[in-house]
Design an enzyme around this catalytic site. Structure first.
Site, PDB file in Angstrom:
ATOM      1  N   LYS A  53       2.618  11.381  47.564  1.00 10.57           N
ATOM      2  CA  LYS A  53       1.522  12.334  47.781  1.00 10.57           C
ATOM      3  C   LYS A  53       2.080  13.739  48.006  1.00 10.57           C
ATOM      4  CE  LYS A  53      -1.637   8.826  49.536  1.00 10.57           C
ATOM      5  NZ  LYS A  53      -2.255   8.108  50.651  1.00 10.57           N
ATOM      6  N   GLN A  97      -2.228   8.090  57.040  1.00  8.01           N
ATOM      7  CA  GLN A  97      -1.953   6.940  56.170  1.00  8.01           C
ATOM      8  C   GLN A  97      -2.313   5.633  56.877  1.00  8.01           C
ATOM      9  OE1 GLN A  97      -1.106   7.216  52.983  1.00  8.01           O
ATOM     10  NE2 GLN A  97      -0.892   5.030  52.612  1.00  8.01           N
ATOM     11  N   ASP A 120      -9.783  12.134  52.431  1.00  7.73           N
ATOM     12  CA  ASP A 120      -9.830  10.720  52.047  1.00  7.73           C
ATOM     13  C   ASP A 120     -11.281  10.265  51.819  1.00  7.73           C
ATOM     14  OD1 ASP A 120      -7.466   9.191  51.790  1.00  7.73           O
ATOM     15  OD2 ASP A 120      -7.095   9.250  53.945  1.00  7.73           O
TER      16      ASP A 120
END
Ligand code: GUN
Length: 293
Positions: A53, A97, A120
């Site tokens: 990422k 995460q 997200d």
């Protein structure tokens, strides 16, 4: 394989090329899109995803900061770091995460991220906005799948979409996004009886179960579009999806490979959401300038 394969890498490259130009334009106007990624503990798969990422952010000119916190970090400490990032004007997106160590509540963590920085798309406010068709950040993996369908010219309207898996990250929002595009949606999961009778009705079959090569040709209707969200290791340690690609490819009209299918799209949509957040910041700033005038 030929035209059947939906190449997530190529589609990603095209979208990332557009994003790179948008990032340059934003930097010209004084806003450098910034993503903060928090990794708690040292789960090797999570480490790999997070590095990927970060690398992708930098490749298109965005800022990316990584906060690595030890496994035994307290929930309180993590929430405090998130709050700092909520107040940091240089950060437009915050990603924690998952999964997190079991002593930390994922729900609390997600709810602490400011919805306007929740790139997200996991915050309940943003999920509610998605479900009611309002503008929001869409969860990256299902969003990536929708983009793949669009780029391939597959219109979900009137199609029967069957989703295998009901996670908050993929399965549930996947069904919602397909429903928004007028598909008829069926969810299958570990308690579904006679799953094959349902998957065999699918015009669009999305596998998001996390079981290597579970979906064999007998699950698939001739001419179906098969989307494989799984990232697993097979018995030889090789990357593979939830779909037995070699078994299913002849039956499917379209199929996504693993690797090189949905995976690159997930990161691309994360970049997209962070750029979108930065653009909103700029618009806000400009509106406020107008008010002062
Ligand atoms: N873990 C696996 N996929 C994801 C994702 O899309 N976002 C976050 N935050 N964690 C994940």
């Amino acid at each position: 394989m030929t035209g059947k394969e939906i190449n997530g890498k190529d589609i990603s490259l095209e979208i990332r090329g557009k994003l790179q130009k948008e990032v340059a334009a934003l930097i010209d106007k004084g806003v450098k899109p910034g993503l903060a990624v928090i990794l708690v503990g040292d789960n090797p798969a999570s480490k790999t995803y997070v590095k990927s990422k970060q690398k992708s952010c930098r490749e298109i000119g965005m800022e990316s900061i990584l906060m690595e916190m030890p496994f035994d970090t307290s929930e309180e400490k993590l929430l405090a770091e998130i709050k700092k990032l909520n107040d940091n004007d240089d950060i437009h997106g915050i990603l924690v995460q998952l999964p997190l160590p079991s002593h930390i509540s994922e729900i609390k963590v997600i709810q602490t991220i400011a919805p306007k920085k929740d790139v997200d798309g996991f915050h309940p406010v943003n999920i509610g906005r998605m479900m009611t068709g309002q503008d929001t950040f869409l969860p990256c993996t299902p969003f990536g799948v929708m983009e793949m369908l669009k780029y391939t010219g597959i219109d979900p309207e009137g199609k029967h979409a069957v989703i295998i898996g009901r996670s908050n990250i993929v399965g549930k929002p996947m069904g919602q996004l397909l429903l928004r595009e007028n598909a008829t949606v069926t969810y299958c999961h570990s308690k579904t009886s006679d799953m094959k009778s349902l998957t065999n009705q699918a015009d669009i079959l999305v596998a998001a179960v996390g079981k290597p090569k579970m979906i064999t040709a007998d699950y698939v209707k001739e001419g179906a579009v098969v989307i494989d969200v799984g990232i697993n290791r097979d018995e030889n340690g090789k990357l593979c999806g939830d779909v037995d690609f070699d078994d299913v490819k002849e039956k499917a009209a379209f199929i996504t490979p693993v690797p090189g299918g949905v995976g690159p799209m997930t990161i691309t949509m994360l970049l997209y959401n962070t750029v979108k957040s930065a653009k909103k910041t700029l618009n806000h700033r400009n509106q406020n300038k107008d008010v002062v005038k």
